[in-house]
Design an enzyme around this catalytic site. Structure first.
Site, short mmCIF file in Angstrom:
data_model
loop_
_atom_site.label_atom_id
_atom_site.label_comp_id
_atom_site.label_asym_id
_atom_site.label_seq_id
_atom_site.Cartn_x
_atom_site.Cartn_y
_atom_site.Cartn_z
N SER A 1 42.38 38.96 33.27
CA SER A 1 42.78 37.55 34.46
C SER A 1 41.87 36.65 34.20
O SER A 1 41.14 36.50 33.19
CB SER A 1 43.46 38.00 35.76
OG SER A 1 43.44 37.00 35.78
N ASP B 1 52.92 37.81 29.18
CA ASP B 1 51.70 37.54 30.12
C ASP B 1 52.74 36.42 31.17
O ASP B 1 52.32 35.57 30.87
CB ASP B 1 50.41 37.06 30.08
CG ASP B 1 49.91 37.72 31.55
OD1 ASP B 1 49.91 37.02 32.55
OD2 ASP B 1 48.98 38.87 30.57
N HIS C 1 51.40 41.55 33.81
CA HIS C 1 50.03 40.58 33.37
C HIS C 1 48.47 41.58 33.06
O HIS C 1 49.12 42.91 33.64
CB HIS C 1 50.07 39.83 34.98
CG HIS C 1 47.77 39.49 34.81
ND1 HIS C 1 48.05 38.91 34.08
CD2 HIS C 1 47.55 39.06 36.41
CE1 HIS C 1 46.97 38.66 34.19
NE2 HIS C 1 46.86 38.13 35.42
#
Length: 476
Positions: free
Chosen positions: A189, A414, A442
């Site tokens: 991320s 995602d 994710h």
């Protein structure tokens, strides 16, 4: 907590920081912990310094070196992530590498930025972040100013020096302190942006970087917010298709567009009449947070199903619990500093609109692209309009010219880092190699795809570079 800053004396940057060796102490369950000294301001390395908290799980086999990991956020605790190392990395990787994690400056145990009391955070997070009246807009503006002013009052020396570029510089000091000539890294991320920034600043010091759930470095903050809101919308539509196939699905329309309308209507109703939840009012903002949290992981979709079923009866306890998980609120009402660090890093990393009218225009555009999520995601950044220190620089592509191949991993649906961002990061990096998972949730590594896991492990351990554009099939 107080900011841990001491004097650096007359040490030069190289002698005082790059030559240090951490004093590792046993901190339980096979882990070792230490503190790393870094300059508060890299432009003035002989001034004040910070203490960065580091954790390590030694390799179990024939050691190649260290792998540094970061969970994202910004604001996610690397120390907590490091303690989960046995589930974050495969046995094959842990066999060959010491697993090392750290709380970036301003986060957790590393001079945490402070802005509001726990009750102040409760009030801020419950504010109506989709204002549709002058009174709601005034309350959101006042709360956002209070957040920014609180950061300046409680963390004045640290605030100008938080940010991804400085965290990347800290990571290079950590690399040297670990005794590694080149960095091996897994970032997820926001951690992909940290890794790409490191590679751009120190391309010749890269060994292998895995950037999973990538952020597009070239997008400005409005574009990033719009993209993330749309990512949540895509993920909710995928959830809705799944929900239609189960017998107890609370979505009655049985069409994707209808499901989006149902969710949007539910969230809007909480603006007028909050849901009930363990003694707290579940406002529209908290209900929105609670609805998007289970979208991060397909395995938590059943939580969303039950939460929507509860909400249809006026109960919001499960939505509230999901929201609390995302913002780091414990059952006793205390918070980690995740929310404050997230805001501080984002506000410093790149400029935001400085006027309410610009936010309002951007929020309307985002809501058109992502009904139910767009306005909330955009208005949630409003404290940055009043931030007391200037942003570092406009966003720019990160090329990392001269770095060895860097593996960028993207998941097609995602929710938090849309797949297009992974494609963009891989294209910007001079040596970027894109690996795609056709799937939900994710990030991709160790989330059920043997194709992704095997490819990442081979790259990290043996340096096997996959074909650029390689695609892994959807998990059955």
């Amino acid at each position: 907590m107080s900011l841990t800053i001491t004097a650096c004396g007359t040490d030069t940057l190289s002698q005082g920081f790059y030559d240090q060796r951490p004093a590792w102490d046993d901190c339980g369950d096979g882990f070792e912990c230490a503190k790393l000294r870094v300059p508060l301001d890299y432009r003035h390395p002989r001034g004040e310094e910070l203490a960065i908290s580091v954790i390590r799980l030694p390799a179990t086999g024939d050691r190649l070196g260290s792998i540094v990991i970061n969970p994202g956020g910004p604001g996610g605790s690397g120390i907590d992530y490091g303690r989960a190392a046995r589930s974050v990395l495969s046995p094959q990787v842990r066999d060959r590498f010491d697993v090392v994690a750290f709380d970036p400056r301003g986060v957790g145990e590393s001079a945490p930025v402070e802005c509001l009391s726990d009750k102040g955070l409760d009030a801020f997070l419950a504010l109506d972040a989709t204002p549709d009246s002058p009174a709601e807009l005034a309350a959101l503006e006042e709360g956002s100013r209070r957040f920014a002013d609180g950061c300046q009052a409680m963390s004045p020396r640290l605030l100008p020096h938080i940010g991804t570029a400085n965290a990347a510089r800290d990571m290079d000091v950590l690399r040297a302190a670990l005794g590694d000539e080149r960095l091996t890294y897994l970032g997820k991320s926001y951690g992909t942006y940290l890794g790409a920034m490191y590679a751009d600043l120190f391309p010749t010091r890269v060994r292998a970087l895995v950037l999973d759930g990538a952020v597009d470095p070239a997008l400005n903050r409005v574009e990033l917010n719009e993209g993330q809101a749309e990512g949540f919308s895509v993920a909710f539509k995928a959830y809705a298709e799944h929900c239609f196939a189960i017998p107890d699905c609370p979505l009655t329309s049985r069409t994707v567009d209808g499901a989006v309308a149902e969710l949007t209507s539910l969230l809007r109703r909480t603006d007028e009449e909050p849901l009930r939840g363990d003694g707290r009012s579940v406002t529209e903002a908290l209900a929105t947070l609670g609805a998007l949290t289970p979208l991060y992981d397909r395995r938590t979709w059943p939580v969303l199903t039950e939460a929507l079923r509860q909400a249809s009866t006026g109960e919001g306890e499960l939505l509230l619990h999901s929201a609390d998980q995302l913002v780091g609120r414990a059952r006793d009402g205390t918070y980690s500093n995740q929310t404050e660090a997230n805001m501080a890093v984002n506000c410093v990393d790149s400029p935001y609109p400085g006027k309410l009218s610009a936010f309002a225009t951007a929020a309307k555009a985002a809501e058109r692209r992502a009904p139910g999520f767009g306005a909330y995601v955009m208005w949630g950044s409003l404290p940055c309009a009043f931030w007391p220190v200037p942003a570092a620089e406009p966003n720019r592509p990160l090329a990392a010219r001269g770095a060895p191949p860097i593996l960028v991993v993207g998941t097609t649906r995602d929710p938090a880092t849309p797949y297009g961002w992974a494609r963009a990061m891989a294209a910007q990096l001079e040596s970027g190699v894109l690996l795609t998972l056709d799937g939900d949730g994710h990030t991709a590594y160790l989330n059920g795809s043997s194709c992704v896991d095997g490819t990442v492990d081979a790259y990290l351990v043996w340096g096997r570079i996959p074909r650029d554009g390689m695609r892994c099939p959807e998990i059955e």
